[in-house]
Motif scaffolding. Structure first.
Motif, PDB file in Angstrom:
ATOM      1  N   ARG A 321       0.811  -1.206   0.000  1.00 30.32           N
ATOM      2  CA  ARG A 321       0.000   0.000   0.000  1.00 30.32           C
ATOM      3  C   ARG A 321       0.856   1.272   0.000  1.00 30.32           C
ATOM      4  N   LEU A 322       2.082   1.156   0.483  1.00 35.10           N
ATOM      5  CA  LEU A 322       2.954   2.323   0.600  1.00 35.10           C
ATOM      6  C   LEU A 322       3.481   2.799  -0.742  1.00 35.10           C
ATOM      7  N   GLY A 323       3.439   1.939  -1.748  1.00 30.36           N
ATOM      8  CA  GLY A 323       3.916   2.324  -3.076  1.00 30.36           C
ATOM      9  C   GLY A 323       5.316   1.807  -3.356  1.00 30.36           C
ATOM     10  N   PRO A 324       5.696   1.746  -4.633  1.00 33.76           N
ATOM     11  CA  PRO A 324       6.989   1.157  -5.008  1.00 33.76           C
ATOM     12  C   PRO A 324       8.191   1.940  -4.500  1.00 33.76           C
ATOM     13  N   GLU A 325       8.073   3.257  -4.420  1.00 30.47           N
ATOM     14  CA  GLU A 325       9.232   4.054  -4.004  1.00 30.47           C
ATOM     15  C   GLU A 325       9.661   3.699  -2.582  1.00 30.47           C
ATOM     16  N   ILE A 326       8.696   3.597  -1.676  1.00 27.80           N
ATOM     17  CA  ILE A 326       9.028   3.281  -0.286  1.00 27.80           C
ATOM     18  C   ILE A 326       9.488   1.836  -0.149  1.00 27.80           C
ATOM     19  N   ARG A 327       8.855   0.943  -0.875  1.00 28.60           N
ATOM     20  CA  ARG A 327       9.285  -0.461  -0.809  1.00 28.60           C
ATOM     21  C   ARG A 327      10.702  -0.611  -1.346  1.00 28.60           C
ATOM     22  N   LEU A 328      11.005   0.049  -2.442  1.00 31.43           N
ATOM     23  CA  LEU A 328      12.352  -0.024  -3.003  1.00 31.43           C
ATOM     24  C   LEU A 328      13.369   0.623  -2.078  1.00 31.43           C
ATOM     25  N   TRP A 329      12.947   1.681  -1.378  1.00 35.96           N
ATOM     26  CA  TRP A 329      13.849   2.263  -0.386  1.00 35.96           C
ATOM     27  C   TRP A 329      14.147   1.257   0.721  1.00 35.96           C
ATOM     28  N   GLY A 330      13.136   0.558   1.194  1.00 37.14           N
ATOM     29  CA  GLY A 330      13.359  -0.444   2.232  1.00 37.14           C
ATOM     30  C   GLY A 330      14.359  -1.498   1.786  1.00 37.14           C
ATOM     31  N   ILE A 331      14.207  -1.986   0.565  1.00 35.37           N
ATOM     32  CA  ILE A 331      15.148  -2.978   0.030  1.00 35.37           C
ATOM     33  C   ILE A 331      16.551  -2.386  -0.047  1.00 35.37           C
ATOM     34  N   SER A 332      16.652  -1.181  -0.577  1.00 39.46           N
ATOM     35  CA  SER A 332      17.959  -0.547  -0.787  1.00 39.46           C
ATOM     36  C   SER A 332      18.678  -0.309   0.523  1.00 39.46           C
ATOM     37  N   TYR A 333      17.940   0.175   1.517  1.00 39.89           N
ATOM     38  CA  TYR A 333      18.603   0.501   2.777  1.00 39.89           C
ATOM     39  C   TYR A 333      19.039  -0.755   3.522  1.00 39.89           C
ATOM     40  N   LEU A 334      18.222  -1.804   3.474  1.00 38.01           N
ATOM     41  CA  LEU A 334      18.619  -3.054   4.126  1.00 38.01           C
ATOM     42  C   LEU A 334      19.843  -3.660   3.448  1.00 38.01           C
ATOM     43  N   VAL A 335      19.905  -3.608   2.126  1.00 42.88           N
ATOM     44  CA  VAL A 335      21.087  -4.104   1.415  1.00 42.88           C
ATOM     45  C   VAL A 335      22.315  -3.290   1.820  1.00 42.88           C
ATOM     46  N   TYR A 336      22.145  -1.971   1.912  1.00 41.08           N
ATOM     47  CA  TYR A 336      23.250  -1.099   2.325  1.00 41.08           C
ATOM     48  C   TYR A 336      23.751  -1.474   3.716  1.00 41.08           C
ATOM     49  N   LEU A 337      22.831  -1.647   4.677  1.00 39.90           N
ATOM     50  CA  LEU A 337      23.241  -2.014   6.026  1.00 39.90           C
ATOM     51  C   LEU A 337      23.981  -3.350   6.037  1.00 39.90           C
ATOM     52  N   LEU A 338      23.432  -4.318   5.316  1.00 44.67           N
ATOM     53  CA  LEU A 338      24.079  -5.628   5.270  1.00 44.67           C
ATOM     54  C   LEU A 338      25.477  -5.535   4.673  1.00 44.67           C
ATOM     55  N   ALA A 339      25.667  -4.625   3.739  1.00 46.26           N
ATOM     56  CA  ALA A 339      26.949  -4.521   3.042  1.00 46.26           C
ATOM     57  C   ALA A 339      28.023  -3.848   3.884  1.00 46.26           C
ATOM     58  N   VAL A 340      27.641  -2.840   4.691  1.00 48.36           N
ATOM     59  CA  VAL A 340      28.679  -2.010   5.309  1.00 48.36           C
ATOM     60  C   VAL A 340      28.721  -2.064   6.824  1.00 48.36           C
ATOM     61  N   PHE A 341      27.678  -2.538   7.484  1.00 45.10           N
ATOM     62  CA  PHE A 341      27.592  -2.362   8.931  1.00 45.10           C
ATOM     63  C   PHE A 341      28.025  -3.602   9.678  1.00 45.10           C
ATOM     64  N   PHE A 342      28.618  -3.373  10.858  1.00 53.35           N
ATOM     65  CA  PHE A 342      28.920  -4.441  11.807  1.00 53.35           C
ATOM     66  C   PHE A 342      27.928  -4.284  12.958  1.00 53.35           C
ATOM     67  N   PRO A 343      26.920  -5.144  13.058  1.00 58.74           N
ATOM     68  CA  PRO A 343      25.825  -4.905  14.004  1.00 58.74           C
ATOM     69  C   PRO A 343      26.254  -4.967  15.462  1.00 58.74           C
ATOM     70  N   GLN A 344      25.938  -3.874  16.154  1.00 61.47           N
ATOM     71  CA  GLN A 344      26.110  -3.774  17.595  1.00 61.47           C
ATOM     72  C   GLN A 344      24.768  -3.323  18.160  1.00 61.47           C
ATOM     73  N   SER A 345      24.752  -2.844  19.394  1.00 62.18           N
ATOM     74  CA  SER A 345      23.484  -2.390  19.966  1.00 62.18           C
ATOM     75  C   SER A 345      22.946  -1.154  19.256  1.00 62.18           C
ATOM     76  N   SER A 346      23.796  -0.456  18.506  1.00 63.76           N
ATOM     77  CA  SER A 346      23.350   0.718  17.762  1.00 63.76           C
ATOM     78  C   SER A 346      22.551   0.352  16.512  1.00 63.76           C
ATOM     79  N   ILE A 347      22.381  -0.938  16.239  1.00 55.86           N
ATOM     80  CA  ILE A 347      21.621  -1.353  15.064  1.00 55.86           C
ATOM     81  C   ILE A 347      20.199  -0.811  15.102  1.00 55.86           C
TER      82      ILE A 347
END
Length: 399
Positions: A321-347
């Motif tokens: 319902r949110l539309g493709p732009e927001i869904r694609l942003w969700g995908i993009s940002y999660l891929v970015y986090l997975l690529a660059v971040f080392f998860p700590q409590s700040s996740i």
């Protein structure tokens, strides 16, 4: 028509203000209780105040930047490697906060005022962003959840998150309305507020592909193609520019990357290095070991979580319902986090840019559902404040 639109705009601003101010009063109460509970083992000590809590942790780094700028000589730890320093933080927020502080009586006041004001403006933009897709009632409930959410304390701390959210929500609004001209300055200010503009570059690439495959149903003018390509290139350049700037100022081409790795070394030792997507896999094993679960399960659970998130973003009717732009942003940002971040409590803090996707919980549902979500938001907010500020005494209590 102009008067009617003005009244509507004023009504939106006033309604959102009522929600936002009431939420800030609740957060202030939580801060006061946390200050009272802060003890000798807390980072803030038994004399903690609402002000000291608001300027704790990374807010101190922004204050250093506003006061002294960035080091030309990188600090070195006992190991001989680069130590934590200000180059890990972008300059726009502390510069604006310093300018505002000259009018309000000092940097801390300016920093908190900027965070509060940006949070309110982001709330207004979130409502406008969602109103056409979800309806006014659901959009307003999304603002209620946003203003009272588990990480809402950041709207009253000297952190750059609320300012980043303002730029991000404005950028998504411009993309949804196809007002591409707005995106050029928004990409630049996003890139120098907090890391993450490379995720927006990925979004633009996915958006272009989406528009291309739907060009028969939704015409794709040449001007739109040019804008998407140019904006994607701009976001990529801006995303890597801080590394170049840090390298030029310090004379060390790896200054920014070594600075970021300084925080990772406390987890993995002196041999910390950056390899895309390796951080999450490595950290998953470490965290599972801490929890007493065989570390081999860490990567397996990570894959399952990624798969579940992908299914949610692609198949969930509420998210659609949110539309493709927001869904694609969700995908993009999660891929970015997975690529660059080392998860700590700040996740949890780093997941704040997923706010537009999280608005799916406000899609029209029974009142009991929305009240329950609000209760969970407030409970989560108090838990975060209690753990990170009232206690703040160990590695898993770092915001």
């Amino acid at each position: 028509m102009a008067e009617r639109r003005l009244r509507t705009t004023a009504s939106v601003a006033g309604t959102v203000a009522a929600v936002y101010v009431s939420a800030r009063l609740v957060t202030t109460l939580f801060f006061w209780i946390a200050a009272e509970l802060s003890g000798p083992t807390s980072r803030f000590g038994p004399e903690a105040t609402i002000s000291s809590l608001a300027m704790g942790w990374d807010a101190q780094w922004y204050w250093v930047i506003a006061d002294r700028g960035y080091p030309t000589d990188l600090p070195v730890a006992d190991s001989g490697q680069v130590a934590e320093n200000a180059w890990a933080f972008m300059p726009l927020y502390p510069w604006l906060a310093r300018a505002l502080g000259t009018l309000l009586g000092g940097y801390p006041v300016g920093a908190i005022a900027l965070a509060v004001a940006a949070g309110y403006a982001a709330s207004v933009v979130l409502f406008v962003l969602l109103r056409d897709r979800l309806g006014e009632s659901a959009a307003l409930w999304a603002v209620v959840f946003f203003a009272n959410g588990p990480l809402a304390a950041l709207f009253q701390m000297g952190y750059a998150e609320s300012l980043l959210l303002l730029w991000l929500l404005l950028a998504l609004w411009a993309l949804m309305r196809r007002r591409f001209g707005w995106l050029y300055p928004l990409i630049v200010v996003m890139g120098f507020t907090r890391p993450g503009v490379l995720a927006f570059a990925l979004l633009l690439g996915l958006y272009g592909i989406h528009r291309w495959f739907r060009r028969r149903q939704d015409p794709l003018p040449t001007s739109h193609i040019v804008h998407v390509i140019a904006l994607g290139a701009l976001a990529t350049v801006v995303g890597f520019s801080w590394q170049v700037i840090a390298g030029v100022v310090t004379g060390d081409p790896s200054a920014y990357l070594d600075t970021e790795l300084a925080w990772r070394r406390s987890w993995v030792g002196s041999d910390a290095h950056f390899l895309p997507f390796a951080g999450f896999i490595q950290a998953a094993g470490i965290w599972f070991g801490i929890w007493g679960i065989p570390p081999v399960w860490g990567p397996i659970m990570l894959v399952l979580l990624v798969a579940a998130a992908a299914v949610l973003l692609v198949r969930s009717p509420q998210v659609r319902r949110l539309g493709p732009e927001i869904r694609l942003w969700g995908i993009s940002y999660l891929v970015y986090l997975l690529a660059v971040f080392f998860p700590q409590s700040s996740i949890f803090r780093l997941l704040l840019p997923m706010t537009p996707v999280a608005a799916a919980v406000a899609v029209p549902r029974p009142l009991w559902w929305r009240v329950s979500v609000l209760a969970l938001c407030l409970g989560g907010q108090w838990l975060w404040i209690h753990e990170m500020l009232a206690l703040g005494d160990t590695f898993f209590r770092i915001p």
